[in-house]
Design a protein around this motif. Structure first.
Motif, PDB file in Angstrom:
ATOM      1  N   ALA A  93      11.199  -1.135  -3.823  1.00 54.69           N
ATOM      2  CA  ALA A  93       9.868  -1.746  -3.856  1.00 54.69           C
ATOM      3  C   ALA A  93       9.924  -3.215  -3.435  1.00 54.69           C
ATOM      4  O   ALA A  93       8.985  -3.728  -2.806  1.00 54.69           O
ATOM      5  CB  ALA A  93       9.265  -1.615  -5.251  1.00 54.69           C
ATOM      6  N   THR A  94      11.042  -3.890  -3.766  1.00 52.85           N
ATOM      7  CA  THR A  94      11.140  -5.306  -3.397  1.00 52.85           C
ATOM      8  C   THR A  94      11.292  -5.491  -1.893  1.00 52.85           C
ATOM      9  O   THR A  94      10.919  -6.538  -1.355  1.00 52.85           O
ATOM     10  CB  THR A  94      12.326  -5.988  -4.105  1.00 52.85           C
ATOM     11  N   TRP A  95      11.835  -4.483  -1.213  1.00 56.50           N
ATOM     12  CA  TRP A  95      11.943  -4.552   0.247  1.00 56.50           C
ATOM     13  C   TRP A  95      10.550  -4.611   0.863  1.00 56.50           C
ATOM     14  O   TRP A  95      10.313  -5.355   1.812  1.00 56.50           O
ATOM     15  CB  TRP A  95      12.708  -3.335   0.767  1.00 56.50           C
ATOM     16  N   PHE A  96       9.630  -3.845   0.295  1.00 55.54           N
ATOM     17  CA  PHE A  96       8.254  -3.880   0.786  1.00 55.54           C
ATOM     18  C   PHE A  96       7.565  -5.184   0.390  1.00 55.54           C
ATOM     19  O   PHE A  96       6.782  -5.742   1.170  1.00 55.54           O
ATOM     20  CB  PHE A  96       7.474  -2.683   0.250  1.00 55.54           C
ATOM     21  N   GLY A 134       0.806  -1.221   0.000  1.00 54.10           N
ATOM     22  CA  GLY A 134       0.000   0.000   0.000  1.00 54.10           C
ATOM     23  C   GLY A 134       0.834   1.263   0.000  1.00 54.10           C
ATOM     24  O   GLY A 134       0.291   2.368   0.011  1.00 54.10           O
ATOM     25  N   GLN A 135       2.174   1.095  -0.015  1.00 56.02           N
ATOM     26  CA  GLN A 135       3.060   2.247   0.056  1.00 56.02           C
ATOM     27  C   GLN A 135       3.111   2.993  -1.281  1.00 56.02           C
ATOM     28  O   GLN A 135       2.889   2.415  -2.333  1.00 56.02           O
ATOM     29  CB  GLN A 135       4.480   1.815   0.454  1.00 56.02           C
ATOM     30  N   GLU A 152      10.054   5.473   1.851  1.00 54.11           N
ATOM     31  CA  GLU A 152      11.315   5.331   2.579  1.00 54.11           C
ATOM     32  C   GLU A 152      11.647   3.865   2.810  1.00 54.11           C
ATOM     33  O   GLU A 152      10.821   3.075   3.246  1.00 54.11           O
ATOM     34  CB  GLU A 152      11.212   6.053   3.918  1.00 54.11           C
ATOM     35  N   SER A 153      12.893   3.506   2.509  1.00 52.80           N
ATOM     36  CA  SER A 153      13.368   2.137   2.647  1.00 52.80           C
ATOM     37  C   SER A 153      14.822   2.188   3.113  1.00 52.80           C
ATOM     38  O   SER A 153      15.383   3.277   3.272  1.00 52.80           O
ATOM     39  CB  SER A 153      13.268   1.404   1.308  1.00 52.80           C
TER      40      SER A 153
END
Length: 315
Positions: free
Chosen positions: A83-86, A60-61, A66-67
């Protein structure tokens, strides 16, 4: 004196002996209520209540949220690795945490972002099917304290409706993005049928406030036992996290012998669901469950118990 209760008791004795003026006697009498509050207990007989949050936000980010990657993306480009971290949160993190909760027989509260739920409906359903609470966390990551009354009400309702549509359960608890609610948030929540919010750090036990001339529960949140603040924000190791939470638990357990106490722990899908953090939580749960009288409760359970308890603190 060795304790606040001892100080109050001494004041009462001196007053009866006529060694202090009447105004001090009145003060000591007033504080009898404080003494009663210090001896408060959970209505169900629990000694200490532990409440765990499992934030369901990933998916949903917004773009370039921020990552751990440097925040140096040039305008017009999307941080694809970030995006892959999320994505890890819903692909690996929450499924791993769910298995761990089952292992220890613990039920948690999952604060769900509406757009994340719509993107991963099967996972949202599974959370509820496995006995955990689905609480609302906005429709997306928007800043709601700047919204007008009408805009914020629509924003909160859309997020809650998304959760109800997918999971079949209507959320009764709310958590704003980074706890930053606006001046109208609580009024809106009461109007929409919510019974509690968690955007408050002021106590180590639930309490009751008046919203729209009706009771509304506050189930305090934590930044002290929070993976996004400690692991990501301060670069704690998993070992440091375990040590800090253990120290918090030990102190609250001592206090809980004479006073209603709640300990909160907060985990986020892409952080708390990593292998090292799930191992850390396994160690913590094993330790906590060795102590007599500790109960793990969902926040909706805590809110309902507080609302029904005539001894709950009221502000």
């Amino acid at each position: 004196m060795s304790s606040r209760r001892g100080f109050i008791k001494q004041g009462s004795i001196l007053g009866l002996a006529g060694l202090v003026p009447p105004v001090v006697n009145a003060f000591a009498s007033t504080n009898k209520k404080d003494m009663q509050q210090e001896k408060s207990k959970w209505a169900d007989g629990s000694r200490l209540v532990v409440s765990i949050s499992m934030q369901f936000e990933a998916g949903g980010q917004p773009d370039n949220a921020e990552s751990p990657f440097p925040q140096n993306m040039q305008p017009g480009y999307i941080d694809l690795p970030g995006a892959t971290w999320f994505e890890y949160g819903y692909k690996e993190g929450i499924p791993r945490m769910l298995d761990n909760w089952d292992k220890f027989g613990v039920k948690v509260t999952s604060h769900m972002v509406g757009s994340a739920v719509l993107k991963n409906p099967a996972l949202a359903k599974e959370i509820v099917q496995r006995g955990h609470e689905a609480a609302a966390h906005g429709m997306n990551w928007s800043t709601q304290y700047t919204m007008s009354y009408a805009e914020e009400k629509q924003f909160i309702k859309e997020g809650a409706d998304a959760i109800e549509k997918i999971t079949g359960t209507k959320p009764v608890g709310y958590n704003a993005n980074w706890l930053r609610r606006g001046v109208n948030t609580l009024k809106i929540l009461q109007e929409l049928g919510f019974i509690y919010h968690i955007d408050d750090l002021s106590r180590d036990e639930p309490f009751i406030i008046q919203v729209n001339n009706a009771d509304f529960a506050v189930v305090p949140y934590t930044l002290r036992n929070n993976d996004i603040l400690l692991i990501e924000g301060k670069n704690f190791s998993a070992d440091q996290f375990v040590h800090q939470v253990k120290m918090e638990f030990d102190q609250l357990y001592v206090e809980s012998a004479t006073k209603r106490r709640q300990m909160s722990i907060s985990l986020h899908d892409r952080i708390g669901g990593t292998p090292q953090m799930v191992k850390a939580m396994s160690e913590l749960l094993t330790y906590i469950q060795q102590h007599k009288g500790v109960a793990f409760k969902r926040k909706d359970e805590i809110a309902r118990m507080a609302l029904a308890d005539k001894t709950s603190i009221r502000e």
